[in-house]
Motif scaffolding. Structure first.
Motif, mmCIF file in Angstrom:
data_model
loop_
_atom_site.group_PDB
_atom_site.id
_atom_site.type_symbol
_atom_site.label_atom_id
_atom_site.label_comp_id
_atom_site.label_asym_id
_atom_site.label_seq_id
_atom_site.Cartn_x
_atom_site.Cartn_y
_atom_site.Cartn_z
ATOM 1 N N GLY A 160 -4.517 -0.567 -13.939
ATOM 2 C CA GLY A 160 -5.286 0.602 -13.549
ATOM 3 C C GLY A 160 -6.145 1.117 -14.680
ATOM 4 O O GLY A 160 -5.701 1.230 -15.818
ATOM 5 N N ARG A 161 -7.400 1.401 -14.365
ATOM 6 C CA ARG A 161 -8.333 2.019 -15.315
ATOM 7 C C ARG A 161 -8.340 1.293 -16.662
ATOM 8 O O ARG A 161 -8.131 1.886 -17.722
ATOM 9 C CB ARG A 161 -8.008 3.494 -15.498
ATOM 10 C CG ARG A 161 -8.132 4.288 -14.208
ATOM 11 C CD ARG A 161 -7.923 5.769 -14.407
ATOM 12 N NE ARG A 161 -7.839 6.459 -13.138
ATOM 13 C CZ ARG A 161 -7.572 7.764 -13.006
ATOM 14 N NH1 ARG A 161 -7.358 8.486 -14.083
ATOM 15 N NH2 ARG A 161 -7.515 8.318 -11.817
ATOM 16 N N MET A 177 0.821 -1.208 0.000
ATOM 17 C CA MET A 177 0.000 0.000 0.000
ATOM 18 C C MET A 177 0.858 1.262 0.000
ATOM 19 O O MET A 177 0.549 2.226 -0.684
ATOM 20 C CB MET A 177 -0.928 0.017 1.219
ATOM 21 C CG MET A 177 -2.108 -0.930 1.109
ATOM 22 S SD MET A 177 -3.118 -0.674 -0.378
ATOM 23 C CE MET A 177 -3.603 1.030 -0.208
ATOM 24 N N LEU A 178 1.939 1.257 0.805
ATOM 25 C CA LEU A 178 2.875 2.379 0.853
ATOM 26 C C LEU A 178 4.279 1.834 0.628
ATOM 27 O O LEU A 178 4.667 0.855 1.266
ATOM 28 C CB LEU A 178 2.825 3.091 2.213
ATOM 29 C CG LEU A 178 1.486 3.686 2.651
ATOM 30 C CD1 LEU A 178 1.615 4.238 4.065
ATOM 31 C CD2 LEU A 178 1.045 4.778 1.701
ATOM 32 N N ASN A 179 5.023 2.477 -0.267
ATOM 33 C CA ASN A 179 6.391 1.993 -0.468
ATOM 34 C C ASN A 179 7.353 2.680 0.495
ATOM 35 O O ASN A 179 6.951 3.529 1.301
ATOM 36 C CB ASN A 179 6.811 2.126 -1.932
ATOM 37 C CG ASN A 179 7.078 3.568 -2.357
ATOM 38 O OD1 ASN A 179 7.143 4.489 -1.549
ATOM 39 N ND2 ASN A 179 7.230 3.773 -3.651
ATOM 40 N N ASN A 180 8.615 2.327 0.424
ATOM 41 C CA ASN A 180 9.595 2.849 1.379
ATOM 42 C C ASN A 180 9.765 4.356 1.293
ATOM 43 O O ASN A 180 10.183 4.997 2.260
ATOM 44 C CB ASN A 180 10.944 2.161 1.172
ATOM 45 C CG ASN A 180 10.954 0.735 1.692
ATOM 46 O OD1 ASN A 180 10.285 0.431 2.678
ATOM 47 N ND2 ASN A 180 11.706 -0.154 1.049
ATOM 48 N N ASN A 225 -1.768 2.688 -6.283
ATOM 49 C CA ASN A 225 -3.137 2.851 -6.775
ATOM 50 C C ASN A 225 -4.028 1.689 -6.344
ATOM 51 O O ASN A 225 -5.219 1.873 -6.092
ATOM 52 C CB ASN A 225 -3.129 2.954 -8.295
ATOM 53 C CG ASN A 225 -4.529 3.077 -8.864
ATOM 54 O OD1 ASN A 225 -5.200 4.078 -8.661
ATOM 55 N ND2 ASN A 225 -4.991 2.050 -9.563
ATOM 56 N N SER A 226 -3.451 0.482 -6.245
ATOM 57 C CA SER A 226 -4.249 -0.678 -5.862
ATOM 58 C C SER A 226 -3.385 -1.638 -5.053
ATOM 59 O O SER A 226 -2.188 -1.785 -5.306
ATOM 60 C CB SER A 226 -4.804 -1.399 -7.099
ATOM 61 O OG SER A 226 -3.759 -1.827 -7.946
ATOM 62 N N THR A 244 0.163 -1.378 -13.694
ATOM 63 C CA THR A 244 -0.197 -1.995 -12.412
ATOM 64 C C THR A 244 0.640 -1.446 -11.262
ATOM 65 O O THR A 244 0.191 -1.429 -10.120
ATOM 66 C CB THR A 244 0.017 -3.522 -12.528
ATOM 67 O OG1 THR A 244 -1.033 -4.056 -13.322
ATOM 68 C CG2 THR A 244 0.025 -4.201 -11.199
ATOM 69 N N ASN A 245 1.842 -0.989 -11.554
ATOM 70 C CA ASN A 245 2.772 -0.535 -10.508
ATOM 71 C C ASN A 245 2.518 0.902 -10.055
ATOM 72 O O ASN A 245 3.278 1.433 -9.246
ATOM 73 C CB ASN A 245 4.205 -0.634 -11.034
ATOM 74 C CG ASN A 245 4.570 -2.053 -11.405
ATOM 75 O OD1 ASN A 245 4.761 -2.893 -10.544
ATOM 76 N ND2 ASN A 245 4.657 -2.332 -12.700
#
Length: 384
Positions: A61-62, A45-48, A54-55, A68-69
């Motif tokens: 996405g969309r 969900m959250l990177n470093n 987004n997902s 996807t990244n």
């Protein structure tokens, strides 16, 4: 009456709800803590760096519009806003720490390390799309590949092909250099596309035609877009041009909320400056420049009397107009005068008002005075 249908609220129901909400906040904290970092590179969900994905799941996405990244400015600012509100509600340091990490990422990546302006700058806005998970290749498109079609069908072999955009006659040209360009000349509608593997596209046209035609297609063979890099999705996934920013206008409202909350929570003046610049950007982005009867706050740094605005003075000491850099509104100073009047307004020739239409007028003064608002219904307003 059936007891199950009663809707009476007990005295402790609201307390129970507060306890439940706090439980949800704690559970969300646990979820974010578990899925912050690199993890498996997919389900995070959250990177470093503090960027929001987004997902959570590894999905396009969309409808495949972006990778996807990816993460978006809307997701980043809404997550930051939620963290700040959670801190204000619970007082738990972990939410403030998370919010500050999110805000650092917001400035470093989406605002591209551009310093917060000391004076409002309408160009200080966040970019909308970034890579939050894993490195991936940008895309390329090609507009003039000659392909032999037999009875309206062709098989195209290209490394990592992801899309066939259009097919046209050999003597037809594109209006512009874009995979979505209209065609000058004969074009052929695509009935179906099939991609049996990453390097093959099978194209079937609506027309049962045979010949050499020009095909526009795209491949995932461009330069690498690294984690924490901004990029754009139009016309294909691509690296940004130098000094380029593509802002999602709806995210400005969330940015405004975030900077307001950051200033309230930390008291740091830099967030107040960010708030003022964002307010100026919103006024600039949503400026009405084709209205008939609206008088909108002018854009900061532009002529106050644009878009049909006018002023008139018969005073022996004319009034002075300037723009309030905080509110964006027009401030008027009326020096003491012996005679005359000052007018400000907006003219309209074709405005029409129905019985339920109205004009909302807002005026204020730092001194006591009598104000008179006049509507010339005979010469200005036409009725239906």
């Amino acid at each position: 009456m059936d007891d199950t249908l009663k809707t009476t609220i007990n005295d402790d129901d609201l307390v129970k709800h507060i306890v439940l909400i706090k439980k949800w906040i704690d559970q969300y904290d646990q979820f974010l803590s578990q899925y912050t970092g690199t993890g498996d590179g997919k389900h995070i969900m959250l990177n470093n760096a503090g960027l929001t994905t987004n997902s959570f799941h590894y999905e396009t996405g969309r409808g495949g519009y972006f990778s996807t990244n990816s993460g978006t400015s809307e997701g980043q600012t809404l997550t930051l806003r939620g963290a700040l509100l959670a801190y204000k509600a619970t007082g738990k340091q972990i939410w403030l720490d998370r919010a500050l990490k999110l805000s650092d990422a917001l400035l470093n990546v989406l605002y591209q390390d551009k310093p917060i302006p000391d004076e409002p700058d309408v160009n200080w806005v966040p970019h909308w799309l970034f890579n939050a998970k894993q490195d991936f290749k940008s895309q390329q498109y090609f507009t003039n590949m000659s392909v032999v079609f037999t009875n309206g069908k062709a098989t195209i072999k290209k490394d990592d092909i992801f899309k066939v955009f259009s097919v046209r006659a050999a003597d037809a040209t594109l209006v512009c250099d874009s995979p979505f360009s209209q065609v000058n000349g004969k074009s052929y509608s695509i009935k179906s596309l099939d991609y049996p593997d990453n390097n093959t596209a099978i194209v079937t046209l609506d027309e049962n035609v045979t010949g050499n035609f020009l095909v526009v297609y795209g491949t995932n063979t461009g330069d690498v877009i690294h984690t924490n890099d901004n990029y754009d999705a139009y016309p294909v996934w691509r690296k940004l041009e130098q000094k380029e920013t593509v802002c999602a206008i709806d995210s400005l409202a969330w940015s405004y909320d975030c900077f307001k909350l950051l200033f309230e929570v930390t008291g740091e003046e830099k967030w107040n400056k960010a708030l003022k610049s964002t307010a100026a950007s919103i006024r600039h982005a949503f400026h009405i420049d084709n209205a008939i009867v609206y008088i909108a706050p002018p854009r900061i740094g532009y002529d106050i009397f644009e878009n049909g605005m006018y002023k008139y003075s018969s005073r022996d000491v004319p009034e002075i107009y300037f723009q309030n850099k905080v509110t964006g509104f027009i401030d008027i100073h009326y020096p003491q005068a012996k005679y005359g009047e000052g007018q400000i307004g907006k003219g309209s020739v074709n405005a029409s008002f129905g019985k339920d239409d109205y004009l909302l007028v807002k005026m204020s003064s730092k001194q006591k005075l009598i104000m008179k608002v006049a509507l010339d219904e005979e010469n200005v307003l036409s009725r239906r």
